[in-house]
Design an enzyme around this catalytic site. Structure first.
Site, PDB file in Angstrom:
ATOM      1  N   GLU A 105      -6.363   4.203  -6.633  1.00  0.00           N
ATOM      2  CA  GLU A 105      -6.022   4.026  -5.287  1.00  0.00           C
ATOM      3  C   GLU A 105      -6.798   4.880  -4.446  1.00  0.00           C
ATOM      4  O   GLU A 105      -6.643   6.040  -3.985  1.00  0.00           O
ATOM      5  CB  GLU A 105      -4.532   4.645  -5.133  1.00  0.00           C
ATOM      6  CG  GLU A 105      -3.469   3.807  -5.978  1.00  0.00           C
ATOM      7  CD  GLU A 105      -2.122   4.029  -5.566  1.00  0.00           C
ATOM      8  OE1 GLU A 105      -1.600   2.946  -5.002  1.00  0.00           O
ATOM      9  OE2 GLU A 105      -1.659   5.035  -5.309  1.00  0.00           O
ATOM     10  N   HIS A 107      -0.303  10.999  -7.435  1.00  0.00           N
ATOM     11  CA  HIS A 107      -0.436  10.177  -6.222  1.00  0.00           C
ATOM     12  C   HIS A 107      -0.982  10.961  -4.993  1.00  0.00           C
ATOM     13  O   HIS A 107      -0.726  12.236  -4.899  1.00  0.00           O
ATOM     14  CB  HIS A 107       1.211   9.859  -5.659  1.00  0.00           C
ATOM     15  CG  HIS A 107       0.949   8.569  -4.727  1.00  0.00           C
ATOM     16  ND1 HIS A 107       0.591   8.815  -3.364  1.00  0.00           N
ATOM     17  CD2 HIS A 107       0.859   7.236  -4.542  1.00  0.00           C
ATOM     18  CE1 HIS A 107       0.532   7.784  -2.640  1.00  0.00           C
ATOM     19  NE2 HIS A 107       0.621   6.844  -3.307  1.00  0.00           N
TER      20      HIS A 107
HETATM   21  P1  PGA Z   1       0.270   0.508   0.170  1.00  0.00           P
HETATM   22  O1  PGA Z   1       0.484   2.130  -0.683  1.00  0.00           O
HETATM   23  O2  PGA Z   1       0.353  -0.573  -0.730  1.00  0.00           O
HETATM   24  O3  PGA Z   1       1.065   0.844   1.199  1.00  0.00           O
HETATM   25  O4  PGA Z   1      -1.145   0.671   0.742  1.00  0.00           O
HETATM   26  C1  PGA Z   1       0.074   2.035  -2.168  1.00  0.00           C
HETATM   27  C2  PGA Z   1       0.488   3.186  -2.746  1.00  0.00           C
HETATM   28  O5  PGA Z   1       0.395   4.198  -2.077  1.00  0.00           O
HETATM   29  O6  PGA Z   1       0.678   3.503  -3.949  1.00  0.00           O
END
Ligand code: PGA
Length: 230
Positions: free
Chosen positions: A158, A89
């Site tokens: 992401e 992440h």
């Molecule tokens: P968010 O986070 O939905 O608050 O943008 C997503 C993540 O970091 O997995």
């Protein structure tokens, strides 16, 4: 579709139990082929009744047990039969300083244990502004040392600039990036970054989006259910 809730540093053991109880009462309404994952904070891992969903860990150290102050390893996960983990992440890479080498070591260890790995990649705004070729070069560099043929492997794309900012990538950006990523790694591919009730329909309709990884909108059962049951 896969719906994964990443609580990050939110919720307690008490509130996680309440959340799961409330969520599970509604999950019979979901599409039977959909899969739901919850990643609570480490102190909220516990023996939950989870027929309709899977509990995973947001992090762990690649070791069975030992002298790694502040970390948990396989022994602590095994107590609650946890065999799903988030790795890579952007908050762990950028805030907690995990290098690609460390991420790859973690991946190799949990792969060896047969864990289901949800592996996160994503570019900064600076890279995004340079265009798709720069984005792909960056994303591919985040597969360095990773066995992308591993069976129990899910990728989560992401864009860092869309995480927790309320700014979602556009349908065009997600489509182009997911199409390019599927050519590199043919595995289930989640999108993450400000996914919420208002955009789940258009995001989940994109061909190569196999699910979503959700932070902010997963913190309340009602807003998470809005996604799962949309
Ligand atoms: P968010 O986070 O939905 O608050 O943008 C997503 C993540 O970091 O997995």
């Amino acid at each position: 579709m896969i719906y994964a809730a990443n609580f990050k540093t939110n919720h307690t053991r008490h509130s996680t139990r309440e959340y799961l109880t409330k969520l599970q009462l509604q999950l019979f309404k979901k599409n039977p082929t959909d899969k739901v994952y919850i990643f609570p904070p480490l102190t909220a891992l516990d023996d939950y009744e989870t027929n309709e969903l899977t509990i995973g860990t947001q992090n762990a150290y690649p070791v069975k047990n030992g002298a790694f102050t502040g970390e948990i390893g396989l022994e602590q996960l095994a107590e609650f039969k946890i065999n799903t983990i988030l790795i890579g992440h952007s908050e762990r890479r950028d805030i907690l300083g995990e290098s690609q080498e460390n991420v790859a070591k973690k991946f190799a260890f949990f792969k060896e244990q047969g864990f289901e790995i949800i592996y996160c990649i994503g570019e900064s705004l600076e890279v995004r502004e340079q265009g798709i070729d720069a984005v792909m070069e960056h994303l591919i560099s985040q597969f360095e040392g990773i066995d992308t043929n591993y069976d129990n492997f899910v990728v989560a794309y992401e864009p860092i600039w869309a995480i927790g900012t309320g700014r979602t990538a556009s349908v065009e950006e997600i489509t182009e990036t997911h199409n390019a990523l599927k050519k590199v790694v043919n595995k289930p591919l989640l999108y993450g970054g400000s996914v919420k009730g208002a955009n789940i329909a258009e995001i989940s309709a994109i061909e190569n989006v196999d699910g979503v990884l959700v932070g902010g909108a997963s913190l309340k059962t009602d807003t998470f259910l809005e996604l799962v049951l949309h």
